[in-house]
Design a protein around this motif. Structure first.
Motif, PDB file in Angstrom:
ATOM      1  N   UNK A  53     -37.083  50.596 -37.989  1.00 24.06           N
ATOM      2  CA  UNK A  53     -37.028  51.695 -37.027  1.00 24.06           C
ATOM      3  C   UNK A  53     -35.620  51.844 -36.461  1.00 24.06           C
ATOM      4  N   UNK A  54     -34.959  50.734 -36.225  1.00 16.78           N
ATOM      5  CA  UNK A  54     -33.563  50.782 -35.773  1.00 16.78           C
ATOM      6  C   UNK A  54     -32.693  51.439 -36.839  1.00 16.78           C
ATOM      7  N   UNK A 111     -29.489  55.899 -39.077  1.00 16.32           N
ATOM      8  CA  UNK A 111     -29.143  56.731 -40.235  1.00 16.32           C
ATOM      9  C   UNK A 111     -29.344  58.222 -39.950  1.00 16.32           C
ATOM     10  N   UNK A 112     -30.480  58.567 -39.369  1.00 13.43           N
ATOM     11  CA  UNK A 112     -30.767  59.988 -39.190  1.00 13.43           C
ATOM     12  C   UNK A 112     -29.835  60.611 -38.154  1.00 13.43           C
ATOM     13  N   UNK A 113     -29.551  59.898 -37.080  1.00 10.21           N
ATOM     14  CA  UNK A 113     -28.661  60.469 -36.060  1.00 10.21           C
ATOM     15  C   UNK A 113     -27.208  60.489 -36.526  1.00 10.21           C
ATOM     16  N   UNK A 114     -26.810  59.515 -37.325  1.00  3.69           N
ATOM     17  CA  UNK A 114     -25.453  59.536 -37.886  1.00  3.69           C
ATOM     18  C   UNK A 114     -25.288  60.740 -38.807  1.00  3.69           C
ATOM     19  N   UNK A 115     -26.318  61.008 -39.613  1.00  6.42           N
ATOM     20  CA  UNK A 115     -26.278  62.172 -40.513  1.00  6.42           C
ATOM     21  C   UNK A 115     -26.213  63.468 -39.708  1.00  6.42           C
ATOM     22  N   UNK A 143     -25.193  61.501 -30.063  1.00  2.98           N
ATOM     23  CA  UNK A 143     -24.141  60.490 -29.933  1.00  2.98           C
ATOM     24  C   UNK A 143     -24.684  59.187 -29.356  1.00  2.98           C
ATOM     25  N   UNK A 144     -25.741  59.300 -28.588  1.00  2.00           N
ATOM     26  CA  UNK A 144     -26.371  58.135 -27.986  1.00  2.00           C
ATOM     27  C   UNK A 144     -26.874  57.155 -29.044  1.00  2.00           C
ATOM     28  N   UNK A 145     -27.316  57.690 -30.191  1.00  2.00           N
ATOM     29  CA  UNK A 145     -27.849  56.855 -31.267  1.00  2.00           C
ATOM     30  C   UNK A 145     -26.869  56.674 -32.427  1.00  2.00           C
ATOM     31  N   UNK A 146     -25.859  57.529 -32.506  1.00  2.00           N
ATOM     32  CA  UNK A 146     -24.877  57.419 -33.587  1.00  2.00           C
ATOM     33  C   UNK A 146     -23.674  56.590 -33.162  1.00  2.00           C
ATOM     34  N   UNK A 154     -25.428  50.977 -33.669  1.00  2.00           N
ATOM     35  CA  UNK A 154     -25.304  50.479 -35.043  1.00  2.00           C
ATOM     36  C   UNK A 154     -25.120  48.962 -35.041  1.00  2.00           C
ATOM     37  N   UNK A 155     -24.365  48.439 -34.084  1.00  2.00           N
ATOM     38  CA  UNK A 155     -24.153  46.994 -33.964  1.00  2.00           C
ATOM     39  C   UNK A 155     -25.489  46.286 -33.734  1.00  2.00           C
TER      40      UNK A 155
END
Length: 535
Positions: free
Chosen positions: A152-153, A158-162, A181-184, A189-190
């Motif tokens: 889930x992480x 991945x989806x928010x970065x895309x 941006x909150x998730x990307x 990611x760390x």
């Protein structure tokens, strides 16, 4: 993620679930910045419950490990989850949501209960039972728990970065940019990578059977996460043509598909040559000569077309000129078939030999599963047609076997054993298009319909462009080159849907339709399955 680790193995195996998530009406609308505010509020409120559940699960996992470094690492992940929940709480308040007091959805409850049951070691229906009796068994519980959190992480990251990569950095108008941006961000990611690293570390001492169980739990978690978003009600019109929420209930779906190299790993004529002619060297040499001659004629013609027409980015789509060019390709194909007939190399070819060749043709990964899903669906409003220039429809039927008798095959036939004559029904790309239109004419009598065409080479191009949805799988370079010369636009699935969603939002007409000449590109049958059927 190292390639030999469990986190990499699981994500690569189930990464197609990302396509399911991206192709949902929710995320297409979100990425385009056109998602209605109420749907976004529901999303935020569910995320609050999600990360609170993560924090609880991390705490339980930390209690299960003996190693102090591992305990501290999991504790740090729990702090990150709580911080993410607090950040989301602030955003939620800005959107008028009273934090975690907002109603939790049934889909979120399913995931939360599943996660916390694993973290507590209380799941009884898994293949490798959890027994919290020894330090080793406790460590296994922690590994299983991380195996449910990690996907889930990774899916969020991945989806928010895309989505962030699709946003214009110079355009501040995207209403959900800050949330993206909150998730990307690097911190999220760390945390994702640290969760995966711990999963890999805690799994090193597990048996192959236990690793398989983690893989099973990983996929269950992914499906529950995707289900949460695909089940989100959307009030606005979306461009997602095959969402489970609406389209297939009200329309007939007709799927067209090419066979050679779209479904099959090798070309059917090559398979025939290898199986039927290999024992007769003179015949094999004649076949090789005819095959090479045909390939060179097509390539030379297309190279002349490409060199004669300057490639202009953004060129206006010109179907008529493209068809005129392809009509000349059709003549080359017909002449090639005439040479094969005249050579006599097909004379005496038995039907049983054709079927045997078909039985041994290997299909691309996911192809058979895609068609089996249609059979399993059992819906009377889904009609499937394989349209191919293959010399024998019996070969195609044998390749798919009897468990896929739902397929309607349109192809040529051979006058078996007698003269080696090709009974020409779909001799060239023009007959392909004719078969396509004949099927559509019959389907239109049954009511509103939606058409999908799947192909990969020049011979499929006209049908791909005539369909409501044209999907190019592992496109041949010559298809791309030729299409671009005549203004055909090729785009990856998710970015293309987002672009069209933005166009829809700007159009005040209720009869909006996408611009002609747009084809989706995918790299696997699993992507097509996810796009059309979801999970």
């Amino acid at each position: 993620m190292a390639k030999d680790e469990i986190s990499y193995r699981c994500w690569k195996k189930f990464t197609v679930d990302l396509v399911c998530l991206q192709c949902s009406p929710f995320f297409v609308s979100f990425a385009a910045g056109t998602l209605d505010a109420e749907s976004f509020r529901r999303c935020i409120s569910q995320d609050l419950h999600f990360f609170n559940a993560f924090a609880q699960a991390y705490e339980l996992a930390a209690d299960c490990v003996e190693n102090d470094d591992d305990k501290k690492a999991i504790g740090d992940l729990r702090k990150s989850a709580l911080q993410k929940s607090q950040t989301n709480e602030i955003v939620a308040q800005a959107w008028g949501i009273e934090g975690s007091n907002d109603r939790i959805s049934d889909a979120t409850v399913k995931y939360r209960d599943f996660l916390l049951a694993i973290a507590s070691g209380k799941v009884e229906d898994i293949q490798v039972p959890i027994k919290i009796a020894t330090p080793f068994e406790k460590t296994k519980v922690a590994a299983y728990t991380l195996g449910v959190i990690a996907p889930c992480m990774r899916l969020y990251a991945e989806v928010y970065h895309e989505i962030l990569s699709l946003q214009d950095t110079r355009d501040p108008s995207h209403v959900y940019k800050k949330w993206t941006q909150n998730y990307a961000c690097r911190d999220f990611l760390k945390s994702t990578m640290e969760t995966e690293d711990l999963l890999d570390k805690l799994s090193t001492s597990l048996t192959e059977e236990e690793l398989d169980e983690i893989e099973n739990l990983y996929h269950q978690a992914l499906k529950l996460q995707v289900e949460l978003f695909t089940a989100q009600p959307i009030s606005q019109q979306t461009v997602v043509p095959l969402s489970r929420a609406q389209e297939l209930k009200n329309r007939n779906l007709t799927i067209f598909c090419n066979f050679d190299l779209t479904c099959s790993v090798v070309h059917s004529t090559a398979a025939l040559a290898d199986a039927a002619f290999s024992k007769f060297q003179p015949v094999k040499e004649k076949w090789d000569y005819l095959s090479t001659q045909h390939v060179e004629e097509v390539e030379n013609f297309l190279n002349n077309v490409n060199s004669g027409i300057p490639l202009v980015l953004g060129k206006e789509y010109d179907y008529d000129d493209l068809r005129e060019t392809l009509e000349q390709v059709a003549e080359i194909e017909k002449k090639a078939n005439a040479r094969v007939e005249k050579s006599g190399i097909l004379t005496g070819l038995h039907l049983e030999t054709i079927k045997l060749v078909g039985n041994h043709i290997v299909l691309h990964d996911g192809c058979r599963r895609f068609f089996q899903k249609i059979v399993k669906n059992g819906s009377s409003n889904i009609d499937v047609h394989v349209i191919s220039q293959c010399w024998s429809s019996e070969l195609i039927r044998s390749a798919f076997s009897s468990d896929l008798d739902v397929l309607n095959v349109h192809s040529n036939e051979l006058a078996y054993v007698a003269s080696g004559e090709i009974i020409k029904k779909v001799e060239s790309l023009l007959e392909k298009l004719q078969s396509f239109k004949e099927v559509l004419r019959d389907r239109k009598r049954e009511g509103e319909h939606l058409t999908v065409c799947i192909g990969r080479d020049v011979g499929d191009l006209l049908c791909l462009l005539e369909a409501d949805i044209g999907i190019v799988i592992n496109s041949s370079p010559r298809l791309m080159k030729l299409g671009l010369q005549f203004g055909v636009k090729f785009g990856r699935l998710f970015p293309t849907l987002v672009k069209m969603q933005k166009e829809l939002a700007k159009d005040s007409s209720s009869n909006w339709k996408p611009s002609p000449g747009i084809l989706y590109t995918v790299s696997s049958w699993a992507e097509i399955e996810a796009f059309i059927f979801g999970l």
